[in-house]
Write a protein that holds these residues in place. Structure first.
Motif, short mmCIF file in Angstrom:
data_model
loop_
_atom_site.label_atom_id
_atom_site.label_comp_id
_atom_site.label_asym_id
_atom_site.label_seq_id
_atom_site.Cartn_x
_atom_site.Cartn_y
_atom_site.Cartn_z
N VAL A 152 0.72 -1.23 -0.05
CA VAL A 152 0.01 0.01 0.25
C VAL A 152 0.91 1.24 0.04
CG1 VAL A 152 -1.85 1.19 1.33
CG2 VAL A 152 -1.88 -1.25 1.14
N VAL A 153 0.81 2.08 -0.98
CA VAL A 153 1.49 3.28 -1.17
C VAL A 153 0.78 4.57 -1.28
CG1 VAL A 153 3.47 1.74 -2.48
CG2 VAL A 153 1.33 2.87 -3.70
N SER A 154 1.66 5.53 -0.81
CA SER A 154 1.31 6.81 -0.69
C SER A 154 2.41 7.70 -0.48
CB SER A 154 0.31 7.26 0.32
OG SER A 154 -0.32 8.50 0.01
N ALA A 155 2.60 8.62 -1.67
CA ALA A 155 3.77 9.66 -1.48
C ALA A 155 3.70 10.81 -1.07
CB ALA A 155 4.31 9.80 -3.24
N ASN A 156 2.23 11.15 -0.64
CA ASN A 156 2.29 12.72 -0.08
C ASN A 156 1.42 12.66 1.07
OD1 ASN A 156 -0.34 12.00 -1.40
ND2 ASN A 156 -0.73 14.24 -1.45
N VAL A 157 1.38 11.73 1.84
CA VAL A 157 0.52 11.61 3.16
C VAL A 157 1.82 11.19 4.20
CG1 VAL A 157 -0.68 10.59 4.95
CG2 VAL A 157 -1.44 10.88 2.47
N ALA A 158 2.41 12.13 4.97
CA ALA A 158 3.58 12.00 5.81
C ALA A 158 3.18 12.05 7.49
CB ALA A 158 4.43 12.92 5.71
N THR A 159 4.21 11.29 8.31
CA THR A 159 3.84 11.64 9.67
C THR A 159 4.64 12.75 10.14
OG1 THR A 159 5.61 9.87 9.70
CG2 THR A 159 3.55 9.08 10.15
N ARG A 160 5.66 13.28 9.22
CA ARG A 160 6.41 14.34 9.51
C ARG A 160 7.04 14.83 8.16
NH1 ARG A 160 11.10 14.31 13.93
NH2 ARG A 160 12.39 14.51 12.10
N LEU A 161 6.71 16.19 7.83
CA LEU A 161 7.25 16.64 6.59
C LEU A 161 8.55 17.13 6.74
CD1 LEU A 161 4.25 18.92 5.26
CD2 LEU A 161 4.86 16.73 4.46
N GLY A 162 9.56 16.80 5.70
CA GLY A 162 10.89 17.15 5.74
C GLY A 162 11.10 18.67 4.98
#
Ligand code: MN
Ligand code: MG
Length: 651
Positions: A152-162
């Protein structure tokens, strides 16, 4: 009955693993003189399933062969049977949407989540997350995903943004590389590495801000794509498929756009794309042609793309012709493609024994759960006319919300302020079709009725608003109506492009809606006609609202998040949120009172427009309730092919 043993549907692709691999094996290096091998690769996709798995209408408590993933399993099985090399994807919004989902989210179970069970059984190759995957909190989601036997992939949902997109700590892997053995047109086997990357609407960070266990952060879809796609290629992806839980949208969307699929498809690395989220069908007549959108051939920015409707009513099929052209890091390219939509059909009902057997325990448990009685309603609770007349169903939801908040705020400094509570119809025809209405007859109220009256796991949010802001709140709601010219005959009243949940009514206020005016806000809530006002005579307790009066409005996290996105300058003040779900508050209210429901107060009406008639689409279940709108002297005109009867209303 046509039988396809789902478990034994031959997977033409041999699974390797989903890890990125290294350089191509030596035996795959191609002699320069030989003709270039060609192969076909079929991509099959579902989107916005909303937990529709079984051929059963849990809300109505009756079988319906036209519902559920099983109803398109025939199309999936056939599409797989015709193709040598085939992959199956889901594009998100699979965890929420019916009593099965409500049961699975609110009851302890030892089994995998039924949707994951279904995906594992049908052999899905990969999936991405939609906005509704976050409805029940992150802990629930990670527990659910732990049982998936596919990435299961998702490139724009983050636990923390860098600092930049490529440094984001994504919640799930941003992409996966599926290594599959494919067979070319000459019968030779090759290793193909299919890169799969996923995207969700960045708005979930606002919509789900007040859900349990903290929040996630999101990044603009295109920014995330630009950061991760080169990485995907560097990892050796031969072909790249984007699973975009996003609507089709413009070529050049604003930063943070909810609907970015067209712009995404234009990125050079992407070979094929699955869109979703807006529950429309592509290719097809839902979208007009434009330079970037080819609704006949199924192309977005020239790339093959599908949007497979919702609730398993359609399946998207993309066929790629690929050619091996180099020994470099990318060894295959797409030389031709086609995209189409497969539609479920009840008359070709399919028995999918493996799927139904795998789901049987959850199906039985959902039936038992959904039949539990909570109390009784003294009147029918329905949504047939909820956008054109006050509704007992909406009043009851608003009352349950206000009761919960009144208790919660007792003794606080907010206790003295007037409390308002909004409610809107979620199932009120429109794109959902003529059966898409809430209907609970007078009598027992059960869990399944609760899922019908309030299908979303939204939480309560209480806002401090001025009188002017309350007036604008109602102005936003009226975006569901077209402007009606005085004296006109049979213009359509309802703008189907605007979802019915936008129509929030506030039973504690009285007001009229002037349809001769253009909408002040559009369906997204953006100010479009600053001079226009549709809400007139707005009163609380018989007194006109002053712009500076203060009110507490009990709404839900989704509407509050929307409002915050629309007008960040308003510094909207959240006074109280305890994470309580509207559904739980409603069921507690019914259990406490035993008998609920009363004819609604006539707190709002359309400003009379003598000599003016407009049309309104009515579902087949509405006939017993036509007396509710007797004041419009409704006359049936014609039935459309979808099954709506269009009534003439005298405004
Ligand atoms: Mn959806
Ligand atoms: Mg969605």
């Amino acid at each position: 009955m046509y039988q396809v043993p789902v478990a034994s549907v031959a997977k033409s692709l041999t699974r390797k693993d989903s890890e990125a691999d290294g350089m191509p094996a030596a035996h795959e290096i191609l002699p320069a003189t030989s003709p270039r091998p060609r192969a076909s690769l079929r991509l099959i996709a579902t989107s916005d399933l909303h937990a529709s798995l079984m051929p059963y209408d849990y809300r109505a408590d009756r079988p319906n062969a036209n519902l559920g993933l099983g109803a398109i399993a025939l199309q999936i099985a056939e599409a797989r049977g015709e193709a040598r090399n085939c992959l199956l994807f889901d594009n998100g919004d699979f965890l929420q949407g019916n009593p099965l989902a409500d049961y699975a989210a609110t009851t302890r179970r030892r089994r995998a989540h039924p949707v994951i069970t279904a995906f594992n059984t049908l052999g899905y190759d990969a999936a991405t997350l939609g906005n509704h995957e976050f409805d029940y909190g992150l802990r629930f989601l990670s527990g659910v995903l732990a049982d998936a036997s596919f990435p299961v992939v998702s490139a724009n949902v983050a636990t923390r943004l860098g600092k930049s997109a490529s440094r984001d700590e994504t919640l799930v892997p941003p992409f996966a590389i599926l290594r599959r053995q494919i067979i070319d047109h000459d019968g030779h086997a090759h290793l193909l590495r299919i890169g799969v990357i996923g995207f969700a609407p960045p708005q979930i960070a606002e919509w789900d801000r007040n859900t349990p266990e903290g929040s996630i952060q999101t990044r603009d879809i295109l920014a995330a794509a630009r950061a991760w796609l080169p990485r995907l290629r560097a990892c050796g992806a031969d072909i790249i498929v984007a699973l975009a839980h996003s609507g089709i949208g413009e070529t050049d969307p604003e930063e943070g756009s909810e609907n970015a699929a067209t712009a995404l498809a234009a990125l050079p690395e992407i070979d094929a794309l699955v869109a979703g989220h807006s529950h429309r069908v592509f290719p097809g007549t839902d979208f007009p042609a434009s330079p970037a959108i080819d609704p006949v051939r199924g192309r977005l920015a020239g790339k093959p793309a599908v949007m497979p409707g919702h609730s398993a009513n359609h399946v998207g099929i993309i066929d790629l012709q690929i050619e091996r052209f180099t020994c470099g890091p990318r060894r295959w390219r797409v030389v031709d493609a086609s995209a189409r939509i497969g539609q479920r059909s009840a008359d070709r009902a399919l028995s999918t024994p493996a799927l139904h057997q795998a789901l049987a325990p959850d199906h039985r448990a959902t039936l038992a759960w959904s039949r539990r009685q909570l109390g009784e309603t003294a009147v029918a609770l329905h949504s047939h006319f909820a956008t054109i007349a006050p509704s007992a169903a909406l009043s009851l939801i608003a009352e349950a919300k206000i009761d919960h908040i009144r208790v919660a705020l007792a003794g606080t400094r907010w206790a003295g302020l007037p409390l308002l509570s909004s409610a809107s119809p979620f199932r009120a025809g429109g794109r959902g079709g003529p059966e898409n209405f809430t209907e609970v007859p007078a009598g027992p109220l059960r869990m399944r009725n609760l899922s019908d009256l309030y299908p979303f796991p939204n939480t309560l949010v209480t806002l401090l608003l001025t009188g002017a802001e309350v007036a604008d709140w109602l102005e936003r709601a009226t975006a569901v109506f077209h402007q009606i010219a005085p004296g006109s005959v049979d213009a359509p009243l309802r703008d189907d492009a605007v979802p019915s949940f936008v129509f929030e009514t506030i039973p504690q206020l009285s007001y009229a809606i002037d349809l001769s005016q253009p909408p002040r806000f559009d369906g997204q809530g953006s100010l479009v006609n600053p001079e226009a006002r549709r809400i007139t005579g707005l009163c609380h307790g018989g007194h006109p609202l002053a712009a500076t009066d203060r009110f507490l409005l009990v709404t839900n996290n989704h509407r509050a998040g929307r409002a915050r996105l629309q007008d960040p300058a308003a510094r909207q003040k959240v006074v109280f949120t305890d994470g309580a779900r509207v559904q739980s508050v409603f069921s507690a209210h019914v259990q406490r009172k035993g008998i609920v429901g009363a004819p609604p107060e006539r707190n709002w009406h359309f400003l009379p427009m003598p000599g003016t008639m407009a049309t309104f689409p009515v579902g087949p279940g509405a006939a017993p309730y036509l007396a509710d709108i007797a004041s419009y002297r409704p006359e049936p005109l014609a039935r459309d092919e979808e099954g709506f009867t269009h009534y003439r209303l005298h405004l």
